[in-house]
Scaffold this motif. Structure first.
Motif, PDB file in Angstrom:
ATOM      1  N   ILE A 197    -110.763 -49.870   2.531  1.00  0.00           N
ATOM      2  CA  ILE A 197    -111.390 -49.769   1.211  1.00  0.00           C
ATOM      3  C   ILE A 197    -110.864 -48.538   0.476  1.00  0.00           C
ATOM      4  O   ILE A 197    -110.497 -48.612  -0.704  1.00  0.00           O
ATOM      5  CB  ILE A 197    -112.932 -49.711   1.344  1.00  0.00           C
ATOM      6  CG1 ILE A 197    -113.458 -51.077   1.789  1.00  0.00           C
ATOM      7  CG2 ILE A 197    -113.572 -49.290   0.028  1.00  0.00           C
ATOM      8  CD1 ILE A 197    -114.945 -51.099   2.117  1.00  0.00           C
ATOM      9  N   ILE A 198    -110.791 -47.409   1.170  1.00  0.00           N
ATOM     10  CA  ILE A 198    -110.258 -46.180   0.573  1.00  0.00           C
ATOM     11  C   ILE A 198    -108.787 -46.360   0.209  1.00  0.00           C
ATOM     12  O   ILE A 198    -108.334 -45.932  -0.860  1.00  0.00           O
ATOM     13  CB  ILE A 198    -110.444 -44.987   1.541  1.00  0.00           C
ATOM     14  CG1 ILE A 198    -111.929 -44.637   1.658  1.00  0.00           C
ATOM     15  CG2 ILE A 198    -109.663 -43.770   1.053  1.00  0.00           C
ATOM     16  CD1 ILE A 198    -112.259 -43.677   2.776  1.00  0.00           C
ATOM     17  N   ALA A 199    -108.014 -47.048   1.089  1.00  0.00           N
ATOM     18  CA  ALA A 199    -106.588 -47.279   0.824  1.00  0.00           C
ATOM     19  C   ALA A 199    -106.388 -48.105  -0.442  1.00  0.00           C
ATOM     20  O   ALA A 199    -105.528 -47.780  -1.281  1.00  0.00           O
ATOM     21  CB  ALA A 199    -105.940 -47.984   2.022  1.00  0.00           C
ATOM     22  N   LEU A 200    -107.185 -49.158  -0.619  1.00  0.00           N
ATOM     23  CA  LEU A 200    -107.069 -49.986  -1.826  1.00  0.00           C
ATOM     24  C   LEU A 200    -107.531 -49.229  -3.070  1.00  0.00           C
ATOM     25  O   LEU A 200    -106.975 -49.412  -4.152  1.00  0.00           O
ATOM     26  CB  LEU A 200    -107.879 -51.275  -1.664  1.00  0.00           C
ATOM     27  CG  LEU A 200    -107.227 -52.381  -0.826  1.00  0.00           C
ATOM     28  CD1 LEU A 200    -108.145 -53.588  -0.715  1.00  0.00           C
ATOM     29  CD2 LEU A 200    -105.878 -52.814  -1.394  1.00  0.00           C
ATOM     30  N   THR A 201    -108.543 -48.385  -2.906  1.00  0.00           N
ATOM     31  CA  THR A 201    -109.015 -47.561  -4.030  1.00  0.00           C
ATOM     32  C   THR A 201    -107.917 -46.593  -4.472  1.00  0.00           C
ATOM     33  O   THR A 201    -107.683 -46.402  -5.675  1.00  0.00           O
ATOM     34  CB  THR A 201    -110.277 -46.780  -3.638  1.00  0.00           C
ATOM     35  OG1 THR A 201    -111.291 -47.702  -3.202  1.00  0.00           O
ATOM     36  CG2 THR A 201    -110.814 -45.976  -4.811  1.00  0.00           C
ATOM     37  N   ILE A 202    -107.218 -46.005  -3.506  1.00  0.00           N
ATOM     38  CA  ILE A 202    -106.100 -45.105  -3.819  1.00  0.00           C
ATOM     39  C   ILE A 202    -104.971 -45.876  -4.500  1.00  0.00           C
ATOM     40  O   ILE A 202    -104.388 -45.400  -5.484  1.00  0.00           O
ATOM     41  CB  ILE A 202    -105.594 -44.405  -2.540  1.00  0.00           C
ATOM     42  CG1 ILE A 202    -106.636 -43.418  -2.029  1.00  0.00           C
ATOM     43  CG2 ILE A 202    -104.267 -43.684  -2.801  1.00  0.00           C
ATOM     44  CD1 ILE A 202    -106.347 -42.851  -0.656  1.00  0.00           C
ATOM     45  N   LEU A 203    -104.671 -47.083  -3.993  1.00  0.00           N
ATOM     46  CA  LEU A 203    -103.623 -47.914  -4.606  1.00  0.00           C
ATOM     47  C   LEU A 203    -103.972 -48.239  -6.056  1.00  0.00           C
ATOM     48  O   LEU A 203    -103.104 -48.196  -6.936  1.00  0.00           O
ATOM     49  CB  LEU A 203    -103.445 -49.207  -3.804  1.00  0.00           C
ATOM     50  CG  LEU A 203    -102.433 -50.222  -4.359  1.00  0.00           C
ATOM     51  CD1 LEU A 203    -101.037 -49.603  -4.458  1.00  0.00           C
ATOM     52  CD2 LEU A 203    -102.399 -51.480  -3.498  1.00  0.00           C
ATOM     53  N   ARG A 204    -105.246 -48.528  -6.315  1.00  0.00           N
ATOM     54  CA  ARG A 204    -105.707 -48.803  -7.682  1.00  0.00           C
ATOM     55  C   ARG A 204    -105.476 -47.595  -8.586  1.00  0.00           C
ATOM     56  O   ARG A 204    -104.943 -47.729  -9.695  1.00  0.00           O
ATOM     57  CB  ARG A 204    -107.196 -49.157  -7.662  1.00  0.00           C
ATOM     58  CG  ARG A 204    -107.787 -49.428  -9.043  1.00  0.00           C
ATOM     59  CD  ARG A 204    -109.253 -49.715  -8.932  1.00  0.00           C
ATOM     60  NE  ARG A 204    -110.028 -48.513  -8.646  1.00  0.00           N
ATOM     61  CZ  ARG A 204    -111.276 -48.531  -8.150  1.00  0.00           C
ATOM     62  NH1 ARG A 204    -111.864 -49.660  -7.855  1.00  0.00           N
ATOM     63  NH2 ARG A 204    -111.913 -47.398  -7.928  1.00  0.00           N
ATOM     64  N   THR A 205    -105.835 -46.431  -8.093  1.00  0.00           N
ATOM     65  CA  THR A 205    -105.679 -45.196  -8.874  1.00  0.00           C
ATOM     66  C   THR A 205    -104.204 -44.907  -9.143  1.00  0.00           C
ATOM     67  O   THR A 205    -103.823 -44.558 -10.266  1.00  0.00           O
ATOM     68  CB  THR A 205    -106.325 -44.014  -8.129  1.00  0.00           C
ATOM     69  OG1 THR A 205    -107.716 -44.300  -7.937  1.00  0.00           O
ATOM     70  CG2 THR A 205    -106.195 -42.731  -8.927  1.00  0.00           C
TER      71      THR A 205
END
Length: 225
Positions: free
Chosen positions: A194-202
């Protein structure tokens, strides 16, 4: 160590994104396209602020579980504000190609925005739980996905027609952005993913903003001569 490093990274990032938005708004000089990029940066900053401040507070005090009410409100605001990123990207695309007002399409975007916000505010989301409702994450993602598909089609048609390399990159960015909006759909039990996808989004949104920054910086430098 996490209590020290993570808040520092978050503060540095938030400072950067708001400075970037400020640069656009100060230097756009009435150019609505680049003002749009400024609004995009500021809106992204606000969305991340709502998510990160409660998390930082929890890390620096008694932990995530003891601060779920504060974190839950942050999640709600983050989900709502993210919706407006798609509206801003739609308006930026309209300004880029001087598209005439398409009233039915505008109404569709605004209707989907309202639908998304209403879904974000519904109790079954379980925002105040340790792990929010993954099924409702999928439901509230549907109007945003429809907005994303419409946006992809518009950018694809116009960027290809005008051979616009920067907006072809933005097209790819929007394509990558969509699956990162609601990571809970895929990994409800894995905070790492979840954190990895959030970082990718940012990162994806920041690349889009940097493309606008590169163009505005070039225009600003040329205007000095």
């Amino acid at each position: 160590m996490q209590k020290i490093i993570e808040p520092i990274i978050h503060i540095l990032y938030l400072t950067y994104i708001f400075l970037m938005g400020s640069y656009f708004l100060r230097n756009a000089l009435g150019n609505k396209l680049y003002k749009g990029f400024g609004y995009l940066a500021v809106t992204l900053g606000l969305a991340d602020l709502c998510y990160l401040i409660p998390r930082m507070y929890a890390l620096l005090t008694t932990g995530i579980e003891d601060n779920l009410k504060f974190i839950g409100w942050g999640r709600i605001l983050n989900s709502i504000i993210i919706t407006f990123l798609f509206i801003i990207l739609y308006e930026i695309t309209n300004k880029r190609y001087s598209r005439k007002d398409n009233v039915p399409l505008n109404k569709t975007f605004y209707f989907l925005t309202i639908m998304r916000i209403v879904l974000c505010l519904m109790p079954p989301n379980n925002w105040f739980e340790m792990i929010p409702n993954s099924i409702f994450a999928l439901i509230r993602f549907i109007p945003l996905a429809l907005m994303g598909v419409l946006l992809l089609l518009i950018i694809f048609i116009h960027s290809k027609m005008h051979r616009d390399v920067h907006f072809q990159i933005i097209l790819l960015g929007v394509f990558l952005l969509l699956p990162t909006i609601e990571p809970l759909i895929y990994f409800k039990d894995s905070s790492t993913f979840i954190i990895a996808l959030t970082i990718l989004r940012t990162v994806t949104l920041n690349i889009i903003i940097l493309l606008g920054f590169k163009e505005l910086r070039k225009i600003t430098e040329l205007s000095r001569y």
